[in-house]
Design a protein around this motif. Structure first.
Motif, PDB file in Angstrom:
ATOM      1  N   ALA B 135       0.843  -1.208   0.000  1.00  0.00           N
ATOM      2  CA  ALA B 135       0.000   0.000   0.000  1.00  0.00           C
ATOM      3  C   ALA B 135       0.877   1.256   0.000  1.00  0.00           C
ATOM      4  CB  ALA B 135      -0.930  -0.007   1.207  1.00  0.00           C
ATOM      5  N   LYS B 136       1.955   1.217   0.795  1.00  0.00           N
ATOM      6  CA  LYS B 136       2.882   2.363   0.818  1.00  0.00           C
ATOM      7  C   LYS B 136       3.507   2.598  -0.551  1.00  0.00           C
ATOM      8  CE  LYS B 136       4.636   2.196   5.510  1.00  0.00           C
ATOM      9  NZ  LYS B 136       5.788   1.769   6.320  1.00  0.00           N
ATOM     10  N   ALA B 137       3.905   1.521  -1.205  1.00  0.00           N
ATOM     11  CA  ALA B 137       4.490   1.653  -2.546  1.00  0.00           C
ATOM     12  C   ALA B 137       3.488   2.321  -3.488  1.00  0.00           C
ATOM     13  CB  ALA B 137       4.905   0.284  -3.075  1.00  0.00           C
ATOM     14  N   TYR B 170      -9.832   7.047   6.391  1.00  0.00           N
ATOM     15  CA  TYR B 170      -9.765   6.097   7.523  1.00  0.00           C
ATOM     16  C   TYR B 170      -8.334   6.047   8.067  1.00  0.00           C
ATOM     17  CZ  TYR B 170     -14.080   3.968   5.473  1.00  0.00           C
ATOM     18  OH  TYR B 170     -15.322   3.721   4.969  1.00  0.00           O
ATOM     19  N   GLU B 171      -7.604   7.117   7.927  1.00  0.00           N
ATOM     20  CA  GLU B 171      -6.156   7.075   8.175  1.00  0.00           C
ATOM     21  C   GLU B 171      -5.789   6.598   9.585  1.00  0.00           C
ATOM     22  OE1 GLU B 171      -5.134  11.067   7.196  1.00  0.00           O
ATOM     23  OE2 GLU B 171      -6.596  11.852   8.608  1.00  0.00           O
ATOM     24  N   ASP B 172      -6.689   6.862  10.567  1.00  0.00           N
ATOM     25  CA  ASP B 172      -6.394   6.424  11.935  1.00  0.00           C
ATOM     26  C   ASP B 172      -6.345   4.908  12.056  1.00  0.00           C
ATOM     27  OD1 ASP B 172      -6.465   9.071  12.515  1.00  0.00           O
ATOM     28  OD2 ASP B 172      -8.406   9.030  13.531  1.00  0.00           O
ATOM     29  N   GLU B 173      -6.895   4.229  11.074  1.00  0.00           N
ATOM     30  CA  GLU B 173      -6.977   2.763  11.145  1.00  0.00           C
ATOM     31  C   GLU B 173      -5.933   2.089  10.259  1.00  0.00           C
ATOM     32  OE1 GLU B 173     -11.836   3.021  11.729  1.00  0.00           O
ATOM     33  OE2 GLU B 173     -10.995   2.242   9.866  1.00  0.00           O
ATOM     34  N   ILE B 174      -5.063   2.892   9.673  1.00  0.00           N
ATOM     35  CA  ILE B 174      -4.085   2.348   8.720  1.00  0.00           C
ATOM     36  C   ILE B 174      -2.677   2.646   9.227  1.00  0.00           C
ATOM     37  CG2 ILE B 174      -3.225   2.466   6.347  1.00  0.00           C
ATOM     38  CD1 ILE B 174      -6.067   3.401   5.523  1.00  0.00           C
ATOM     39  N   PRO B 175      -1.866   1.614   9.444  1.00  0.00           N
ATOM     40  CA  PRO B 175      -0.521   1.861   9.971  1.00  0.00           C
ATOM     41  C   PRO B 175       0.455   2.399   8.923  1.00  0.00           C
ATOM     42  CG  PRO B 175      -0.938  -0.506   9.742  1.00  0.00           C
ATOM     43  CD  PRO B 175      -2.204   0.193   9.344  1.00  0.00           C
ATOM     44  N   ILE B 176       0.119   3.564   8.395  1.00  0.00           N
ATOM     45  CA  ILE B 176       0.999   4.275   7.466  1.00  0.00           C
ATOM     46  C   ILE B 176       1.135   5.694   8.004  1.00  0.00           C
ATOM     47  CG2 ILE B 176       1.168   5.296   5.139  1.00  0.00           C
ATOM     48  CD1 ILE B 176      -0.188   2.831   4.012  1.00  0.00           C
ATOM     49  N   ASP B 177       2.355   6.216   7.974  1.00  0.00           N
ATOM     50  CA  ASP B 177       2.574   7.597   8.411  1.00  0.00           C
ATOM     51  C   ASP B 177       2.300   8.532   7.232  1.00  0.00           C
ATOM     52  OD1 ASP B 177       3.338  10.017   9.354  1.00  0.00           O
ATOM     53  OD2 ASP B 177       5.451   9.477   9.707  1.00  0.00           O
ATOM     54  N   PHE B 178       1.070   9.013   7.168  1.00  0.00           N
ATOM     55  CA  PHE B 178       0.669   9.819   6.013  1.00  0.00           C
ATOM     56  C   PHE B 178       1.327  11.198   5.992  1.00  0.00           C
ATOM     57  CE2 PHE B 178      -2.726   6.627   5.626  1.00  0.00           C
ATOM     58  CZ  PHE B 178      -2.671   6.397   4.261  1.00  0.00           C
ATOM     59  N   ALA B 179       1.936  11.594   7.107  1.00  0.00           N
ATOM     60  CA  ALA B 179       2.683  12.860   7.086  1.00  0.00           C
ATOM     61  C   ALA B 179       3.818  12.793   6.057  1.00  0.00           C
ATOM     62  CB  ALA B 179       3.250  13.157   8.478  1.00  0.00           C
ATOM     63  N   LYS B 180       4.231  11.582   5.720  1.00  0.00           N
ATOM     64  CA  LYS B 180       5.290  11.424   4.712  1.00  0.00           C
ATOM     65  C   LYS B 180       4.768  11.558   3.289  1.00  0.00           C
ATOM     66  CE  LYS B 180       8.414   8.737   7.566  1.00  0.00           C
ATOM     67  NZ  LYS B 180       8.727   7.360   8.032  1.00  0.00           N
ATOM     68  N   PHE B 181       3.478  11.792   3.149  1.00  0.00           N
ATOM     69  CA  PHE B 181       2.872  11.936   1.828  1.00  0.00           C
ATOM     70  C   PHE B 181       2.134  13.276   1.760  1.00  0.00           C
ATOM     71  CE2 PHE B 181       3.247   7.392   2.718  1.00  0.00           C
ATOM     72  CZ  PHE B 181       3.857   6.921   1.554  1.00  0.00           C
ATOM     73  N   PRO B 182       2.884  14.369   1.746  1.00  0.00           N
ATOM     74  CA  PRO B 182       2.236  15.693   1.834  1.00  0.00           C
ATOM     75  C   PRO B 182       1.336  16.026   0.647  1.00  0.00           C
ATOM     76  CG  PRO B 182       4.604  15.889   1.385  1.00  0.00           C
ATOM     77  CD  PRO B 182       4.347  14.456   1.742  1.00  0.00           C
ATOM     78  N   ALA B 183       1.668  15.547  -0.534  1.00  0.00           N
ATOM     79  CA  ALA B 183       0.813  15.857  -1.691  1.00  0.00           C
ATOM     80  C   ALA B 183      -0.527  15.130  -1.564  1.00  0.00           C
ATOM     81  CB  ALA B 183       1.514  15.470  -2.994  1.00  0.00           C
ATOM     82  N   ILE B 184      -0.487  13.921  -1.041  1.00  0.00           N
ATOM     83  CA  ILE B 184      -1.743  13.186  -0.796  1.00  0.00           C
ATOM     84  C   ILE B 184      -2.560  13.912   0.273  1.00  0.00           C
ATOM     85  CG2 ILE B 184      -2.708  11.065   0.215  1.00  0.00           C
ATOM     86  CD1 ILE B 184      -0.581   9.464  -1.260  1.00  0.00           C
ATOM     87  N   GLN B 185      -1.901  14.357   1.329  1.00  0.00           N
ATOM     88  CA  GLN B 185      -2.627  15.065   2.391  1.00  0.00           C
ATOM     89  C   GLN B 185      -3.282  16.346   1.857  1.00  0.00           C
ATOM     90  OE1 GLN B 185      -2.899  12.546   4.317  1.00  0.00           O
ATOM     91  NE2 GLN B 185      -2.426  13.567   6.249  1.00  0.00           N
ATOM     92  N   ALA B 186      -2.555  17.075   1.012  1.00  0.00           N
ATOM     93  CA  ALA B 186      -3.119  18.307   0.447  1.00  0.00           C
ATOM     94  C   ALA B 186      -4.314  18.000  -0.457  1.00  0.00           C
ATOM     95  CB  ALA B 186      -2.037  19.062  -0.328  1.00  0.00           C
TER      96      ALA B 186
END
Lengths: 210, 210
Positions: B135-137, B170-186
């Protein structure tokens, strides 16, 4: 130079979906080898064509396409073969293309990779069993579909069949007992009667034994 | 009776893809609860509508559709919103719908399920880590795409965005650090500004806390 250029390698069932279509329709195509096992799909040259870093990629004139489902849909327009005859069939074909990508190929291809191509010291039986279990569940859905009909959508082969068949002829490399899926086996036999059918290892470059 | 009926449940990102679309476009729709965690998607009544035993299913008049990508494509026709403006965009949207199903949702949804919803004694960290790694990839591919543009295809939101956003809130339920994906967050922020946006747990029935 051939009309179509397909970036592919022998072990890729996703590439085979397109290679088989091109062969069966009598299209003029060349295979361009992507050395996946040496990371060719992640090279700068390749990802410039496909940021998804995936095979297959099709070149046709000035156009470049990726994703086997997009390529097959495009080819139904250029060749006029194996496409939808009605709007309802078009949606039904898309439904099976999406399901194939999500449930069938995603698990079948990855499970096969884990069981065969990953170096032995990196294999994890739990992961392989999980993926193969999900692939089997998908095969049951397809088996039920094909128990009642010869082709996945409508009364003739369509790109839905070319998509779902992608990994089926690599059966020796997949730890699933396909004898338990007689409708799938019969359908594979029907697909193998299409013009110029060949096994993926005889159609695309890069098989280790070739 | 509402014009559209969506068979769904709160934890399903695949259903959310459609629920968010219907809400944002101002469509008149009702949610019909499928009790997935008690096997509702495998019941005879449900599989009669969808042999794939998957949520979502959309009813519109006498028609029934399954597969979120098919439903979204259908809705672009009935609502005239968030579809392709050109044939090239249509293929590009399809490319991302297929990729989402194959690489993003297949791993993100299943990894989240394994990490959150499977009974603890049945969880397998190796399987969860494998799925989350994939999923991270996929998130890296999407991150690179969105680093250069606001929307996945063209200059405005399309159903490619509605598809790929499915599990992102559902990011709280997924063990991925989404802070590392700033374009996705935006991009998630931009999607959340669409009319009537709401979190999946506030949009579909069946959340355990509701």
């Amino acid at each position: 130079m051939a009309e179509y250029k397909l970036h592919c390698f022998a072990q890729s069932g996703n590439a085979y979906k397109v290679a088989l279509y091109l062969t069966t329709t009598g299209a003029d195509w060349d295979a361009l080898f992507v050395d996946f096992f040496k990371g060719g799909h992640r090279s700068e040259g390749f990802t410039k064509q496909n940021e998804m870093a995936e095979v297959p990629v099709l070149e046709h004139g000035a156009e470049t396409f990726s994703q086997s489902g997009v390529i097959l849909d495009y080819l139904t327009e250029t060749t006029g073969q194996y496409g939808a005859k009605t709007d309802r069939d078009r949606r039904e074909i898309l439904r099976w293309l999406l399901w194939d990508n999500h449930k069938l190929t995603a698990n079948l291809a990855t499970g096969r990779f884990m069981a065969n191509f990953l170096p032995e010291d990196k294999r994890n039986p739990d992961v392989t069993n999980f993926l193969i279990g999900r692939a089997k569940a998908a095969c049951h859905v397809l088996e039920n579909r094909l128990a009642k009909r010869d082709w996945i959508v409508g009364g003739t082969p369509t790109i839905a069949d070319f998509s779902c068949i992608g990994y089926m002829y690599y059966e020796d490399e997949i730890p699933i007992d396909f004898a338990k899926f007689p409708a799938i086996q019969a359908w594979k036999g029907r697909m193998a009667e299409l013009p110029n059918w060949a096994h993926p290892y005889d159609m695309m470059p890069g098989h280790p034994l070739s």
